[in-house]
Design a protein around this motif. Structure first.
Motif, mmCIF file in Angstrom:
data_model
loop_
_atom_site.group_PDB
_atom_site.id
_atom_site.type_symbol
_atom_site.label_atom_id
_atom_site.label_comp_id
_atom_site.label_asym_id
_atom_site.label_seq_id
_atom_site.Cartn_x
_atom_site.Cartn_y
_atom_site.Cartn_z
ATOM 1 N N GLN B 103 0.838 -1.187 0.000
ATOM 2 C CA GLN B 103 0.000 0.000 0.000
ATOM 3 C C GLN B 103 0.880 1.247 0.000
ATOM 4 O OE1 GLN B 103 -2.988 -0.153 3.101
ATOM 5 N NE2 GLN B 103 -3.471 -2.281 2.632
ATOM 6 N N HIS B 104 0.450 2.222 -0.770
ATOM 7 C CA HIS B 104 1.144 3.501 -0.857
ATOM 8 C C HIS B 104 0.296 4.544 -0.155
ATOM 9 C CE1 HIS B 104 4.111 2.139 -3.927
ATOM 10 N NE2 HIS B 104 3.164 1.256 -4.161
ATOM 11 N N PHE B 105 0.916 5.250 0.778
ATOM 12 C CA PHE B 105 0.174 6.175 1.633
ATOM 13 C C PHE B 105 0.315 7.623 1.172
ATOM 14 C CE2 PHE B 105 -1.184 3.822 5.446
ATOM 15 C CZ PHE B 105 -0.624 2.588 5.162
ATOM 16 N N GLY B 106 -0.759 8.379 1.376
ATOM 17 C CA GLY B 106 -0.677 9.825 1.243
ATOM 18 C C GLY B 106 -0.047 10.424 2.487
ATOM 19 N N ASP B 107 0.113 11.748 2.473
ATOM 20 C CA ASP B 107 0.745 12.435 3.600
ATOM 21 C C ASP B 107 -0.222 12.723 4.740
ATOM 22 O OD1 ASP B 107 3.135 14.374 1.642
ATOM 23 O OD2 ASP B 107 3.273 12.383 2.556
#
Lengths: 114, 114
Positions: B103-107
């Motif tokens: 999973q790639h997370f936002g800030d």
């Protein structure tokens, strides 16, 4: 059911010395395991992942982790700490067949001493 | 490549007001996740979508929380009415088709309810 235990809530090391962040997991099935790093006011960034291939996994920024099934461990290491490594690190487990839900450890805060 | 984009980055509002958090996943990703992070409870999965369909909303704390994904490139998390205990950092993450894809997370959105 699956779970992860990060054995240290806080680790301090001197710059240039090795880093060891410990993680134990529990899973009823073959797990996928991840380490994520979170810098202040930022989202989580993937450092490395294990998905039943090589047991020694190399990640970004010189980090690596070794999957040890007999010890149910997935410890994160780095030979030489850098000031920029100061952050929160999360060990994460996922059951690897269609279950996309991740289970996060409680995190280890890494402090680098100049 | 653009990562996961969240807006706003910070939100301060009074209790009772409606709050809407927004997320644009990475193009081509078909799974989207909403998390909440607090000091007390760590990272909690609130809800996740697969191909725009909510798959598991068991983490949504109360009926005051709702999430939608009208298309593959946009999702919202709404709190109405908001309460001080909703104050937290809310993260959106996306991942690709394989269940082992990270999973790639936002800030994140830092939400403060006064």
């Amino acid at each position: 059911a699956q779970s992860v235990t990060q054995l240290d809530s806080h680790v301090s090391v001197s710059e240039g010395t090795p880093v060891l962040l410990r993680c134990n997991y529990s899973s009823s099935y073959s797990p996928s395991l991840f380490w994520y790093v979170q810098h202040p006011n930022k989202g989580l960034q993937l450092l490395l992942k294990y998905t039943s291939a090589a047991t020694l996994v190399k990640g970004i920024n010189g980090f690596e982790a070794e999957f040890k099934k007999s010890e149910t461990s997935f410890h994160l290491t780095k030979p030489s700490a850098h000031m920029s490594d100061a952050a929160e690190y999360f060990c994460v487990v996922s059951v690897s067949f269609g279950n996309e839900k991740l289970t996060f450890g409680t995190g280890t805060r890494l402090t680098i001493i100049p | 490549d653009a990562g996961v984009i969240q807006s706003p980055r910070h939100e301060v509002t009074e209790m009772g007001q409606e709050v809407t958090l927004r997320c644009k996943p990475i193009s081509g990703h078909n799974s989207l996740f909403w998390y909440r992070q607090t000091m007390m409870r760590g990272l909690e999965l609130l809800i996740y979508f697969n191909n725009n369909v909510p798959i598991d909303d068991s983490g949504m704390p109360e009926d005051r929380f709702s999430a939608k994904m009208p298309n593959a490139s946009f999702s919202t998390l709404k709190i109405q009415p908001s309460e001080p205990r909703d104050s937290a950092v809310y993260f959106c993450a996306s991942s690709g088709r394989n269940s082992n894809q990270p999973q790639h997370f936002g800030d994140g959105t830092r939400l403060s309810i006064l």
